[in-house]
Design an enzyme around this catalytic site. Structure first.
Site, PDB file in Angstrom:
ATOM      1  N   CYS A 108       0.845  -1.032   0.059  1.00  0.00           N
ATOM      2  CA  CYS A 108       0.105  -0.141   0.034  1.00  0.00           C
ATOM      3  C   CYS A 108       1.002   1.174  -0.013  1.00  0.00           C
ATOM      4  CB  CYS A 108      -0.980   0.119   1.332  1.00  0.00           C
ATOM      5  SG  CYS A 108      -1.898   1.599   1.332  1.00  0.00           S
ATOM      6  N   CYS A 111      -0.824   4.365   2.523  1.00  0.00           N
ATOM      7  CA  CYS A 111      -0.674   4.107   3.923  1.00  0.00           C
ATOM      8  C   CYS A 111      -0.290   2.712   4.472  1.00  0.00           C
ATOM      9  CB  CYS A 111      -2.139   4.470   4.439  1.00  0.00           C
ATOM     10  SG  CYS A 111      -3.465   3.636   3.745  1.00  0.00           S
ATOM     11  N   SER A 112      -1.081   1.993   4.775  1.00  0.00           N
ATOM     12  CA  SER A 112      -0.694   0.642   5.431  1.00  0.00           C
ATOM     13  C   SER A 112      -1.564  -0.417   5.262  1.00  0.00           C
ATOM     14  CB  SER A 112      -0.447   0.832   7.071  1.00  0.00           C
ATOM     15  OG  SER A 112      -1.676   1.237   7.637  1.00  0.00           O
ATOM     16  N   CYS A 113      -2.567  -0.270   4.318  1.00  0.00           N
ATOM     17  CA  CYS A 113      -3.504  -1.222   3.881  1.00  0.00           C
ATOM     18  C   CYS A 113      -3.202  -2.584   3.941  1.00  0.00           C
ATOM     19  CB  CYS A 113      -4.553  -0.845   2.749  1.00  0.00           C
ATOM     20  SG  CYS A 113      -5.180   0.887   2.633  1.00  0.00           S
TER      21      CYS A 113
END
Lengths: 208, 219
Positions: A108, A111-113
């Site tokens: 991602c 972000c941090s998906c």
């Protein structure tokens, strides 16, 4: 407080963050916005219950059951939910299969998906600037740092999970596992093999 | 926003360094920061797109140097203050100085397991038909909004092919501004690595990205 783990990036922040988080928790509980027991359940869920063992079960079943694998690749959300894995950050799942022609890896960049329902919370490196910046521009360089070499004539396919779709890589089944049970197979499935930064373990690697 | 969160293709951050046998959390405050973020999200005071925008808006130097849970927690404080749930003075002191603001709902311990198991699906009904079908050639538009978007910079003005047409999903660009979910068709779009990064890239490699219909134009 447990500060026994020395983590360079956070180390100098610990006292400050401890104080800030404690202060906010007290305030939000006092104001009636959060139930402290609910916080404990959330932590326990992601610390102890939801983790890569869920994804390993999915992969091992797909390796063992061709009908399940077909369903999994067609409708990842439903096929994964049938094994009891659902929920937050796994609402819309797509499973992508590694083959002799394609190696998949997931990032991602924004972000941090990450597919919490099957892999748990992401490791620090997955959320780090080096991985997020380079996975799309230099995937083969990143893979080599994880010890994975992909032949030049094989496609590396990077999935940048910028929307609410979450991706699980179905790694290739290792050779020499023909008569293995689902439980035995699940032990070969690492977290990184389901992100695409690793491969499933070989039988030699688990028996040693 | 062309902010520090949009990292795809940046260089100079060095190697990826995995931590052997990494624990789920590195400190107790990280556990609480995560749980508070989830529990406050459940109150329905803001949505996930608004909270992502809050994380993106903490200042570039902070975003680059803070740990991920510090980013989450700092964004949570910001959201709480912006939405009038508490003042910065109250948060610093950890004591309530004003009456609580009305909130939509509180996550109870009893409901927590089923709430976590349900998650927050974003597929929505939408009238009409998607504009594109698999195999169509498309180009990502060239936009530089100052608000939230999920179209990474490295895709803008780049050509790709529709790999898969998905359902209509909540549109983050409007949802982050509190202007409604405005569901839009979502597509998996396949971009050649050479289109994105030039001739030095491996011609066999591709990046697949989920793009909402407003991010794409036909070519």
């Amino acid at each position: 407080m447990a500060h026994d783990h020395d983590h360079d990036h956070d180390h100098s922040e610990l006292p400050e963050m401890d104080l800030r988080v404690r202060a906010l928790e007290s305030l939000l509980v006092e104001k009636g916005y959060v139930d402290p027991k609910a916080l404990d359940i959330i932590v326990d869920t992601y610390e102890n219950k939801v983790g890569p063992q869920n994804g390993a079960h999915v992969v091992a079943k797909a390796w063992s059951d061709p009908d399940y694998k077909k369903w999994l690749l067609e409708d990842g959300s439903e096929a994964i939910m049938s094994l009891g894995y659902s929920g937050r950050q796994g609402e819309h799942m797509e499973v992508v299969e590694n083959t002799d022609q394609v190696h998949n890896m997931v990032v991602c960049t924004l972000c941090s998906c990450y597919p919490w329902s099957v892999l748990g919370l992401p490791p620090v490196w997955y959320k780090s600037a080096p991985y997020r910046s380079r996975a799309v521009i230099d995937p083969r360089g990143v893979l080599s740092e994880f010890g994975v070499t992909v032949a030049d004539d094989k496609e590396v396919r990077v999935w940048d999970s910028t929307a609410e779709m979450r991706y699980l890589v179905l790694p290739q089944r290792p050779a020499g596992t023909d008569n293995w049970s689902e439980e035995q197979l699940a032990a070969l499935v690492t977290r990184d093999s389901m992100i695409g930064t690793g491969l499933a373990l070989s039988p030699d690697e688990v028996s040693s | 926003m062309n902010g520090p969160q949009d990292m795809g293709g940046l260089q100079g951050f060095g190697p990826v360094v995995p931590e052997p046998n990494e624990p789920v959390f590195h400190a107790d405050w990280e556990k609480k920061a995560m749980a508070l973020t989830v529990a406050m999200g459940f109150t329905g005071t803001w949505n996930i797109d608004r909270s992502r925008f809050a994380r993106e808006s903490l200042g570039p130097a902070n975003y680059i140097t803070w740990s991920y849970y510090k980013i989450w927690f700092s964004a949570l404080e910001k959201l709480i203050e912006e939405h009038g749930l508490a003042t910065s003075e109250e948060m610093a002191g950890g004591k309530s100085l004003e009456a609580a603001a009305p909130i939509n709902r509180v996550l109870s311990a009893e409901d927590t397991p089923k709430v976590l198991a349900k998650g927050g699906p974003v597929v929505r009904d939408k009238a009409g038909a998607p504009a594109f079908k698999p195999g169509d050639d498309v180009c990502a538009i060239n936009i530089h909004p100052t608000g939230h978007t999920r179209l990474p910079r490295y895709l803008r003005s780049r050509r790709g092919v529709i790999h898969k047409a998905r359902s209509a999903h909540v549109y983050p660009d409007t949802n982050a501004r509190g202007e409604g979910e405005d569901p839009q068709w979502l597509y998996s779009v396949r971009f050649k690595a050479t289109e994105l990064w030039g001739e030095g890239a491996n011609p066999n490699d591709h990046v697949h990205v989920d793009c909402w219909e407003p991010y794409l134009e036909r070519i």
